[in-house]
Scaffold this motif. Structure first.
Motif, mmCIF file in Angstrom:
data_model
loop_
_atom_site.group_PDB
_atom_site.id
_atom_site.type_symbol
_atom_site.label_atom_id
_atom_site.label_comp_id
_atom_site.label_asym_id
_atom_site.label_seq_id
_atom_site.Cartn_x
_atom_site.Cartn_y
_atom_site.Cartn_z
ATOM 1 N N ASP A 99 24.671 29.578 25.877
ATOM 2 C CA ASP A 99 24.047 30.315 24.698
ATOM 3 C C ASP A 99 22.980 31.130 25.179
ATOM 4 O O ASP A 99 22.914 32.352 24.853
ATOM 5 C CB ASP A 99 23.884 29.576 23.415
ATOM 6 N N ALA A 100 22.281 30.738 26.114
ATOM 7 C CA ALA A 100 20.957 31.397 26.610
ATOM 8 C C ALA A 100 21.472 32.610 27.646
ATOM 9 O O ALA A 100 20.684 33.552 27.533
ATOM 10 C CB ALA A 100 20.386 30.609 27.388
ATOM 11 N N LEU A 101 22.854 32.680 27.981
ATOM 12 C CA LEU A 101 23.224 33.867 28.659
ATOM 13 C C LEU A 101 23.699 34.866 27.781
ATOM 14 O O LEU A 101 23.950 36.126 28.312
ATOM 15 C CB LEU A 101 24.347 33.379 29.635
ATOM 16 N N ALA A 102 23.818 34.824 26.504
ATOM 17 C CA ALA A 102 24.361 35.878 25.729
ATOM 18 C C ALA A 102 23.901 36.926 25.594
ATOM 19 O O ALA A 102 24.634 38.189 25.684
ATOM 20 C CB ALA A 102 24.778 35.293 24.251
ATOM 21 N N PRO A 103 22.447 36.995 25.641
ATOM 22 C CA PRO A 103 21.781 38.575 25.569
ATOM 23 C C PRO A 103 22.069 39.205 26.807
ATOM 24 O O PRO A 103 22.021 40.357 26.728
ATOM 25 C CB PRO A 103 20.361 38.127 25.125
ATOM 26 N N GLU A 104 21.965 38.461 27.907
ATOM 27 C CA GLU A 104 22.270 39.057 29.181
ATOM 28 C C GLU A 104 23.461 39.735 29.578
ATOM 29 O O GLU A 104 23.682 40.777 29.877
ATOM 30 C CB GLU A 104 21.571 38.321 30.342
ATOM 31 N N GLU A 105 24.432 38.876 28.956
ATOM 32 C CA GLU A 105 25.915 39.434 29.231
ATOM 33 C C GLU A 105 26.086 40.614 28.054
ATOM 34 O O GLU A 105 26.667 41.867 28.618
ATOM 35 C CB GLU A 105 26.849 38.175 28.685
ATOM 36 N N LEU A 106 25.751 40.476 27.010
ATOM 37 C CA LEU A 106 25.638 41.717 26.081
ATOM 38 C C LEU A 106 25.032 43.035 26.695
ATOM 39 O O LEU A 106 25.546 44.137 26.445
ATOM 40 C CB LEU A 106 25.145 41.391 24.705
ATOM 41 N N ALA A 107 23.937 42.820 27.209
ATOM 42 C CA ALA A 107 23.283 43.897 27.788
ATOM 43 C C ALA A 107 23.808 44.434 29.072
ATOM 44 O O ALA A 107 24.080 45.878 29.112
ATOM 45 C CB ALA A 107 21.680 43.572 28.342
ATOM 46 N N ILE A 108 24.640 43.860 29.773
ATOM 47 C CA ILE A 108 25.494 44.341 30.782
ATOM 48 C C ILE A 108 26.584 45.093 30.344
ATOM 49 O O ILE A 108 26.856 46.202 30.875
ATOM 50 C CB ILE A 108 26.003 43.086 31.909
ATOM 51 N N TYR A 109 27.175 44.609 29.349
ATOM 52 C CA TYR A 109 28.444 45.402 28.843
ATOM 53 C C TYR A 109 28.006 46.737 27.914
ATOM 54 O O TYR A 109 28.639 47.537 28.442
ATOM 55 C CB TYR A 109 29.349 44.468 27.713
ATOM 56 N N ALA A 110 27.002 46.542 27.569
ATOM 57 C CA ALA A 110 26.442 47.716 26.790
ATOM 58 C C ALA A 110 25.838 48.860 27.985
ATOM 59 O O ALA A 110 26.384 50.005 27.713
ATOM 60 C CB ALA A 110 25.175 47.577 26.022
ATOM 61 N N ALA A 111 25.438 48.424 29.074
ATOM 62 C CA ALA A 111 25.262 49.497 30.086
ATOM 63 C C ALA A 111 26.428 50.087 30.817
ATOM 64 O O ALA A 111 26.642 51.275 30.901
ATOM 65 C CB ALA A 111 24.253 48.675 31.209
ATOM 66 N N ALA A 112 27.693 48.883 30.818
ATOM 67 C CA ALA A 112 28.589 49.569 31.517
ATOM 68 C C ALA A 112 29.385 50.560 30.506
ATOM 69 O O ALA A 112 30.105 51.557 31.058
ATOM 70 C CB ALA A 112 29.674 48.402 31.515
ATOM 71 N N GLU A 113 29.141 50.521 29.208
ATOM 72 C CA GLU A 113 29.589 51.397 28.239
ATOM 73 C C GLU A 113 29.200 52.739 28.505
ATOM 74 O O GLU A 113 29.914 53.647 28.120
ATOM 75 C CB GLU A 113 29.460 50.820 27.097
ATOM 76 N N THR A 114 28.096 52.889 29.199
ATOM 77 C CA THR A 114 27.014 54.143 29.166
ATOM 78 C C THR A 114 27.408 54.773 30.441
ATOM 79 O O THR A 114 26.882 55.687 30.758
ATOM 80 C CB THR A 114 25.763 54.132 28.890
ATOM 81 N N ALA A 115 27.932 54.045 31.460
ATOM 82 C CA ALA A 115 28.222 54.517 32.863
ATOM 83 C C ALA A 115 28.854 55.896 32.897
ATOM 84 O O ALA A 115 30.116 55.940 32.279
ATOM 85 C CB ALA A 115 28.619 53.546 33.567
ATOM 86 N N THR A 116 28.704 56.704 33.774
ATOM 87 C CA THR A 116 29.674 57.963 33.770
ATOM 88 C C THR A 116 30.154 58.303 35.199
ATOM 89 O O THR A 116 31.037 59.363 35.297
ATOM 90 C CB THR A 116 28.752 59.279 33.163
ATOM 91 N N THR A 117 29.553 57.597 36.214
ATOM 92 C CA THR A 117 29.805 57.877 37.475
ATOM 93 C C THR A 117 30.013 56.690 38.327
ATOM 94 O O THR A 117 29.530 55.356 37.836
ATOM 95 C CB THR A 117 29.026 58.667 38.489
ATOM 96 N N ARG A 118 30.578 56.635 39.605
ATOM 97 C CA ARG A 118 30.625 55.383 40.350
ATOM 98 C C ARG A 118 29.456 54.766 40.779
ATOM 99 O O ARG A 118 29.282 53.450 40.362
ATOM 100 C CB ARG A 118 31.713 55.467 41.112
ATOM 101 N N SER A 119 28.644 55.476 41.088
ATOM 102 C CA SER A 119 27.324 55.090 41.649
ATOM 103 C C SER A 119 26.510 54.430 40.455
ATOM 104 O O SER A 119 25.866 53.331 40.600
ATOM 105 C CB SER A 119 26.593 56.187 42.294
ATOM 106 N N GLU A 120 26.682 54.944 39.259
ATOM 107 C CA GLU A 120 25.874 54.227 38.072
ATOM 108 C C GLU A 120 26.574 52.817 37.759
ATOM 109 O O GLU A 120 25.941 51.753 37.463
ATOM 110 C CB GLU A 120 26.117 55.188 36.848
ATOM 111 N N LEU A 121 27.709 52.757 37.730
ATOM 112 C CA LEU A 121 28.680 51.584 37.601
ATOM 113 C C LEU A 121 28.278 50.464 38.518
ATOM 114 O O LEU A 121 28.045 49.344 38.197
ATOM 115 C CB LEU A 121 30.130 51.776 37.586
#
Length: 255
Positions: A121-143
């Motif tokens: 459960d303690a990992l949930a916030p960090e996991e969600l933050a990673i997926y939210a960041a991946a959703e905003t990636a526009t280039t391979r370098s950002e990803l």
């Protein structure tokens, strides 16, 4: 010297406060009122015991101490699990490593399986933050930058839990349910990310999300290393898999 003259001389040399009758002070004493405590003055301990709001002001500190104790127990448990395995480890072992008495640990966790649950459960916030960041990636370098951060989070968090998950699931069916719930949350969140990139229909999106999550979790538990070469290879591989899941070509442009 006449008596009247002596009386006048005596009155002139007598201190004035001795010549004032006590009755003249009575009206002043009657007007005096007890001093009142200012509204912003500190509340004595006796008053704070009767005032619930004063006790509520101490709750945040207790919550912080409670959270620190839970994190201390989780860290100690992961260390002992790595040394002895999940099965042979006892709550006494965890208490000794955390330098706490067993009663304190039982105030926070019913058993060692509950420690696994709390760690997930303690990992949930960090996991969600990673997926939210991946959703905003526009280039391979950002990803790749996002995946590099994800690897760090997984090594320090998910990796130390997942390598004990198989033994925990075999010994306690409740851990299996918690693991499945955690994976389901991951899959649904990745589904949302892939939907953002236009992956349709839902069945295809769900299948790709499930493959990604299972690959990530097993990869983290068995392959991730802190060495530079493996770290760079891991980040590149994760980016390749993500590109493949989105259906984009492996180029600099993601969208």
């Amino acid at each position: 010297m006449p008596p009247i003259r002596r009386f006048r001389d005596r009155a002139a040399t007598t201190p004035q406060w001795k010549t004032i009758a006590p009755q003249s002070f009575r009206p002043i004493r009657q007007q005096r009122t007890p001093s009142l405590r200012m509204a912003d003055s500190p509340v004595p301990e006796a008053d704070s015991a009767r005032d619930p709001s004063a006790a509520e002001q101490r709750l945040p500190l207790r919550e912080v101490q409670k959270q620190l104790t839970r994190e201390r127990v989780i860290d100690a448990a992961m260390e002992v699990f790595s040394e002895r395995g999940f099965g042979p480890t006892t709550m006494n072992d965890i208490a000794a490593r955390a330098n706490l008495n067993r009663g304190t640990i039982y105030l926070h966790f019913a058993d060692k399986s509950a420690i696994i649950h709390a760690a997930l459960d303690a990992l949930a916030p960090e996991e969600l933050a990673i997926y939210a960041a991946a959703e905003t990636a526009t280039t391979r370098s950002e990803l790749e930058a996002i995946m590099d951060h994800a690897v760090e989070v997984w090594i320090t968090g998910l990796g130390r839990i997942w390598r004990h998950m198989r033994d925990a699931v075999a010994l306690d069916p409740a851990v299996r349910n918690w693991r499945d719930e955690f994976v389901d949350r991951q899959v649904l969140r990745v589904c949302e990310v892939l939907e953002h990139f236009g992956v349709q229909p839902y069945e295809r999106r769900y299948a790709r999300s499930l493959l990604l999550v299972c690959m990530w979790n097993d990869f983290v538990a068995n392959v991730c290393d802190r060495t530079t070469a493996n770290r760079q290879a891991t980040v590149a591989a994760l980016a390749d898999f993500f590109f493949a899941a989105t259906g984009a070509t492996v180029s600099d442009e993601l969208l």
